[in-house]
Design a protein around this motif. Sequence first.
Motif, PDB file in Angstrom:
ATOM      1  N   VAL A  17      -4.543  -2.718  -5.236  1.00  0.00           N
ATOM      2  CA  VAL A  17      -5.805  -2.278  -4.634  1.00  0.00           C
ATOM      3  C   VAL A  17      -6.858  -3.378  -4.760  1.00  0.00           C
ATOM      4  O   VAL A  17      -7.606  -3.660  -3.813  1.00  0.00           O
ATOM      5  CB  VAL A  17      -6.299  -0.977  -5.311  1.00  0.00           C
ATOM      6  N   THR A  71     -11.432   6.098   2.650  1.00  0.00           N
ATOM      7  CA  THR A  71     -11.092   6.658   1.341  1.00  0.00           C
ATOM      8  C   THR A  71      -9.860   7.543   1.465  1.00  0.00           C
ATOM      9  O   THR A  71      -9.811   8.434   2.319  1.00  0.00           O
ATOM     10  CB  THR A  71     -12.254   7.477   0.770  1.00  0.00           C
ATOM     11  N   VAL A 131      -0.599  -0.512  -9.344  1.00  0.00           N
ATOM     12  CA  VAL A 131      -1.457   0.107  -8.323  1.00  0.00           C
ATOM     13  C   VAL A 131      -2.838  -0.551  -8.328  1.00  0.00           C
ATOM     14  O   VAL A 131      -3.370  -0.932  -7.282  1.00  0.00           O
ATOM     15  CB  VAL A 131      -1.583   1.626  -8.577  1.00  0.00           C
ATOM     16  N   LEU A 141       0.827  -1.202   0.000  1.00  0.00           N
ATOM     17  CA  LEU A 141       0.000   0.000   0.000  1.00  0.00           C
ATOM     18  C   LEU A 141       0.865   1.258   0.000  1.00  0.00           C
ATOM     19  O   LEU A 141       0.499   2.272  -0.613  1.00  0.00           O
ATOM     20  CB  LEU A 141      -0.935   0.003   1.203  1.00  0.00           C
ATOM     21  N   ARG A 179     -11.068  -0.500  -4.297  1.00  0.00           N
ATOM     22  CA  ARG A 179     -11.258   0.010  -5.650  1.00  0.00           C
ATOM     23  C   ARG A 179     -10.600   1.371  -5.758  1.00  0.00           C
ATOM     24  O   ARG A 179     -10.389   2.063  -4.756  1.00  0.00           O
ATOM     25  CB  ARG A 179     -12.740   0.123  -6.002  1.00  0.00           C
ATOM     26  N   ILE A 180     -10.266   1.743  -6.982  1.00  0.00           N
ATOM     27  CA  ILE A 180      -9.652   3.045  -7.220  1.00  0.00           C
ATOM     28  C   ILE A 180     -10.392   3.723  -8.364  1.00  0.00           C
ATOM     29  O   ILE A 180     -10.655   3.111  -9.406  1.00  0.00           O
ATOM     30  CB  ILE A 180      -8.139   2.914  -7.525  1.00  0.00           C
ATOM     31  N   SER A 218      -9.064   8.404  -6.140  1.00  0.00           N
ATOM     32  CA  SER A 218      -9.694   8.028  -4.865  1.00  0.00           C
ATOM     33  C   SER A 218      -9.508   6.532  -4.627  1.00  0.00           C
ATOM     34  O   SER A 218     -10.020   5.710  -5.396  1.00  0.00           O
ATOM     35  CB  SER A 218     -11.180   8.385  -4.876  1.00  0.00           C
ATOM     36  N   LEU A 219      -8.787   6.216  -3.582  1.00  0.00           N
ATOM     37  CA  LEU A 219      -8.517   4.845  -3.210  1.00  0.00           C
ATOM     38  C   LEU A 219      -9.428   4.473  -2.044  1.00  0.00           C
ATOM     39  O   LEU A 219      -9.413   5.108  -0.998  1.00  0.00           O
ATOM     40  CB  LEU A 219      -7.041   4.714  -2.805  1.00  0.00           C
ATOM     41  N   ARG A 220     -10.263   3.435  -2.235  1.00  0.00           N
ATOM     42  CA  ARG A 220     -11.196   2.996  -1.200  1.00  0.00           C
ATOM     43  C   ARG A 220     -10.796   1.620  -0.697  1.00  0.00           C
ATOM     44  O   ARG A 220     -10.628   0.686  -1.461  1.00  0.00           O
ATOM     45  CB  ARG A 220     -12.628   2.961  -1.740  1.00  0.00           C
ATOM     46  N   VAL A 254       1.650   1.941  -3.489  1.00  0.00           N
ATOM     47  CA  VAL A 254       0.515   2.558  -4.172  1.00  0.00           C
ATOM     48  C   VAL A 254       0.510   4.067  -3.932  1.00  0.00           C
ATOM     49  O   VAL A 254       0.376   4.868  -4.866  1.00  0.00           O
ATOM     50  CB  VAL A 254      -0.808   1.929  -3.687  1.00  0.00           C
TER      51      VAL A 254
END
Length: 365
Positions: free
Chosen positions: A340, A299, A336, A264, A346-347, A360-362, A267
């Motif tokens: 994820v 997020t 990335v 991460l 999800r991104i 936006s990385l969730r 990422v």
Amino acid sequence: MSPVPPHGYADILAQTSGEALIALSPAGEILWWGDGATSMFGYGVDEVLNRQLAAFIGVVDARQSLSEVLDEAMQTRSAVWTATLHRENGAEIHVEAVLRRIEPDGWIAFAGRDVAERVRMTRDLQLEAWKLDAEASRLASALVQRERLAAIGELAAGIGHDLRNPLAAVRNAVHYISKRIDPEQAEPRVVQFIGVARNELANCERMIAGLLDFARDRSMMLSTCAIETLLADAVAVVAVPEHVTLDIETAPGLPLVEVDATQLRRVLITLVQNACEAIPRSRAGRVMLNASRDTDWVTIAVSDDGCGISPETRERLFDPLYTTKERGTGLGLAVVARIVERHGGRIDVASTADAGATFSLRLPL
């Protein structure tokens, strides 16, 4: 029950299926009006008797007009009419009516049924069918993408391994030549080209490392981490250009997340580096990292006020080997997306031309 004319209508209509029972002339005049019709449409028998049915049921939606379906019933002895009509109070009602020509007098029996529940169920089923079709399409696309990524991964691994030995030979040759040359006495262009060769070898090695990393299916080493720590560690590694201001905002009380901290972190580093590179050196810019919680998700948004991303590029942004950078490998964002996905997250990307972009990385909690 409303008054019944002395023509035997009531006995015949009582045997007709449906709730709203009406006797009509071939021209649509109401000859008899049952209590079910009053319940369905809201008009009493005294209001409608010997008047045109069309004057009391406003047709909102129907494939046939009332006059057309009356003509069909007279010509073929029976007809079915499905329509959305207005009641006396203006409310809409979905009706399915069976119209039959009754002999020998030639009048028409109208038996109407409220099918609102059936219409609602049909619409719900259609909606569910559309959702299932959309999900099936998404899963099919995901399967194709997964197979494509697997094929690219195998190709990348093969290319990476095949190129390592030749590049090692070139690197050794460049090193050997550089040791045999006195920089003070050698032609300046020779020294310059040796430097160029070293730089290009480094770029090639970086690309091969990226290919092998993309192809490698690393196991997850999950641990409980604080979002604030992950952000700080990632930012500490990135060489932020002088013309870029980088800020971090985190919502108070963010929960811990269970992630592979190393992956991460990679990422976040990639996203922050890309955000910094998106800002032209000709002006000052800003990169913002924001972390927040949304119910069962955390997020992390990485935003920049750079040049933005075109819709065409946005469609292919996470495709392996696709890049808009002059010296990019096209693997950074592909890796990335894979990391994820393996975290169950999800991104998403939002961008406006010349107004920057937000990744936006969730991550699930």
